[in-house]
Design a protein around this motif. Structure first.
Motif, PDB file in Angstrom:
ATOM      1  N   MET A  43      32.313 -65.126  16.787  1.00  0.00           N
ATOM      2  CA  MET A  43      32.567 -64.787  15.382  1.00  0.00           C
ATOM      3  C   MET A  43      33.218 -63.420  15.289  1.00  0.00           C
ATOM      4  SD  MET A  43      29.116 -65.807  13.372  1.00  0.00           S
ATOM      5  CE  MET A  43      28.852 -67.479  12.855  1.00  0.00           C
ATOM      6  N   TYR A  44      33.953 -63.207  14.190  1.00  0.00           N
ATOM      7  CA  TYR A  44      34.472 -61.870  13.903  1.00  0.00           C
ATOM      8  C   TYR A  44      33.501 -61.188  12.944  1.00  0.00           C
ATOM      9  CZ  TYR A  44      36.575 -64.095   9.736  1.00  0.00           C
ATOM     10  OH  TYR A  44      36.782 -64.788   8.570  1.00  0.00           O
TER      11      TYR A  44
ATOM     12  N   TYR B 133      33.265 -59.725   9.825  1.00  0.00           N
ATOM     13  CA  TYR B 133      32.936 -60.094   8.452  1.00  0.00           C
ATOM     14  C   TYR B 133      32.308 -61.485   8.391  1.00  0.00           C
ATOM     15  CZ  TYR B 133      33.069 -60.714   3.457  1.00  0.00           C
ATOM     16  OH  TYR B 133      32.697 -60.943   2.150  1.00  0.00           O
ATOM     17  N   GLU B 134      32.773 -62.387   9.238  1.00  0.00           N
ATOM     18  CA  GLU B 134      32.196 -63.725   9.319  1.00  0.00           C
ATOM     19  C   GLU B 134      30.717 -63.632   9.724  1.00  0.00           C
ATOM     20  OE1 GLU B 134      33.598 -67.861  11.445  1.00  0.00           O
ATOM     21  OE2 GLU B 134      33.904 -65.992  12.550  1.00  0.00           O
TER      22      GLU B 134
ATOM     23  N   GLU C  96      28.570 -62.508   6.813  1.00  0.00           N
ATOM     24  CA  GLU C  96      28.277 -63.640   5.926  1.00  0.00           C
ATOM     25  C   GLU C  96      27.209 -64.557   6.506  1.00  0.00           C
ATOM     26  OE1 GLU C  96      32.196 -65.315   5.326  1.00  0.00           O
ATOM     27  OE2 GLU C  96      32.378 -64.274   3.412  1.00  0.00           O
ATOM     28  N   GLU C  97      27.283 -64.816   7.805  1.00  0.00           N
ATOM     29  CA  GLU C  97      26.312 -65.698   8.464  1.00  0.00           C
ATOM     30  C   GLU C  97      24.912 -65.090   8.440  1.00  0.00           C
ATOM     31  OE1 GLU C  97      25.065 -69.157  10.551  1.00  0.00           O
ATOM     32  OE2 GLU C  97      26.875 -68.736   9.416  1.00  0.00           O
TER      33      GLU C  97
ATOM     34  N   SER D 125      45.261 -63.929  13.149  1.00  0.00           N
ATOM     35  CA  SER D 125      44.742 -64.489  11.901  1.00  0.00           C
ATOM     36  C   SER D 125      45.914 -64.861  11.006  1.00  0.00           C
ATOM     37  CB  SER D 125      43.861 -63.456  11.200  1.00  0.00           C
ATOM     38  OG  SER D 125      43.540 -63.891   9.898  1.00  0.00           O
TER      39      SER D 125
ATOM     40  N   ARG E 169      41.977 -60.447  14.358  1.00  0.00           N
ATOM     41  CA  ARG E 169      40.558 -60.182  14.159  1.00  0.00           C
ATOM     42  C   ARG E 169      39.871 -59.989  15.510  1.00  0.00           C
ATOM     43  NH1 ARG E 169      39.856 -64.927   9.713  1.00  0.00           N
ATOM     44  NH2 ARG E 169      40.439 -63.657   7.904  1.00  0.00           N
TER      45      ARG E 169
ATOM     46  N   TYR F 274      36.892 -60.677  17.729  1.00  0.00           N
ATOM     47  CA  TYR F 274      35.814 -61.653  17.861  1.00  0.00           C
ATOM     48  C   TYR F 274      34.783 -61.155  18.865  1.00  0.00           C
ATOM     49  CZ  TYR F 274      37.874 -65.346  15.064  1.00  0.00           C
ATOM     50  OH  TYR F 274      38.355 -66.088  14.017  1.00  0.00           O
TER      51      TYR F 274
END
Length: 105
Positions: free
Chosen positions: A23-24, A26-27, A30-31, A63, A69, A71
Motif C-alpha cells: 500500500m501507499y 494515504y491508502e 484510509e485502511e 500513478s 507513489r 508503496y
C-alpha cells in the motif's frame, strides 16, 4: 477510543494491513482508519520509523493521478514482528478480558 489503547495496537494494524497487500501512505491511512481513528500525521512518522527498522521496504509506482507513489512492502522481519505483536496482543487482551469477567459484579 482511548489514545493509549490506540497507540498500543497501531503498529499491529499497520503491519497487518500491509501484509495483505502493498500500500501507499494515504491508502494505508484510509485502511487503518477503518479500525482506529488516525490521520496522516500519525501514520507517516510510524511508516518512516518502521522502514528504518527494516520492517518495510519501499518502492515507487507510477500513478495515473499525479506523481509516483511510494508503496510499502512487508519484509520477512516485518512478518516476524507482526506475528510477535499479534501473539502479545492476544495474550494481553485475553488476560484483561479474564480479569474483567472475574471482577464483574
Amino acid at each position: 477510543m482511548n489514545p493509549q489503547f490506540k497507540k498500543g495496537v497501531l503498529e499491529l494494524v499497520v503491519l497487518e494491513s500491509v501484509r495483505k497487500r502493498d500500500m501507499y501512505g494515504y491508502e494505508l491511512v484510509e485502511e487503518v482508519s477503518k479500525v482506529i481513528d488516525v490521520n496522516e500525521g500519525t501514520i507517516y512518522p510510524l511508516l518512516k520509523r518502521m522502514t528504518n527498522e527494516r520492517y518495510f521496504e519501499t518502492y515507487l509506482r507510477e500513478s495515473t493521478e499525479g506523481p509516483p507513489r511510494k508503496y510499502y512492502h512487508l519484509t520477512a522481519a516485518g512478518v516476524l514482528y507482526r506475528d510477535s505483536l499479534e501473539k502479545d496482543w492476544n495474550e494481553f487482551q485475553e488476560r484483561v478480558c479474564t480479569f474483567l469477567r472475574e471482577h464483574a459484579d
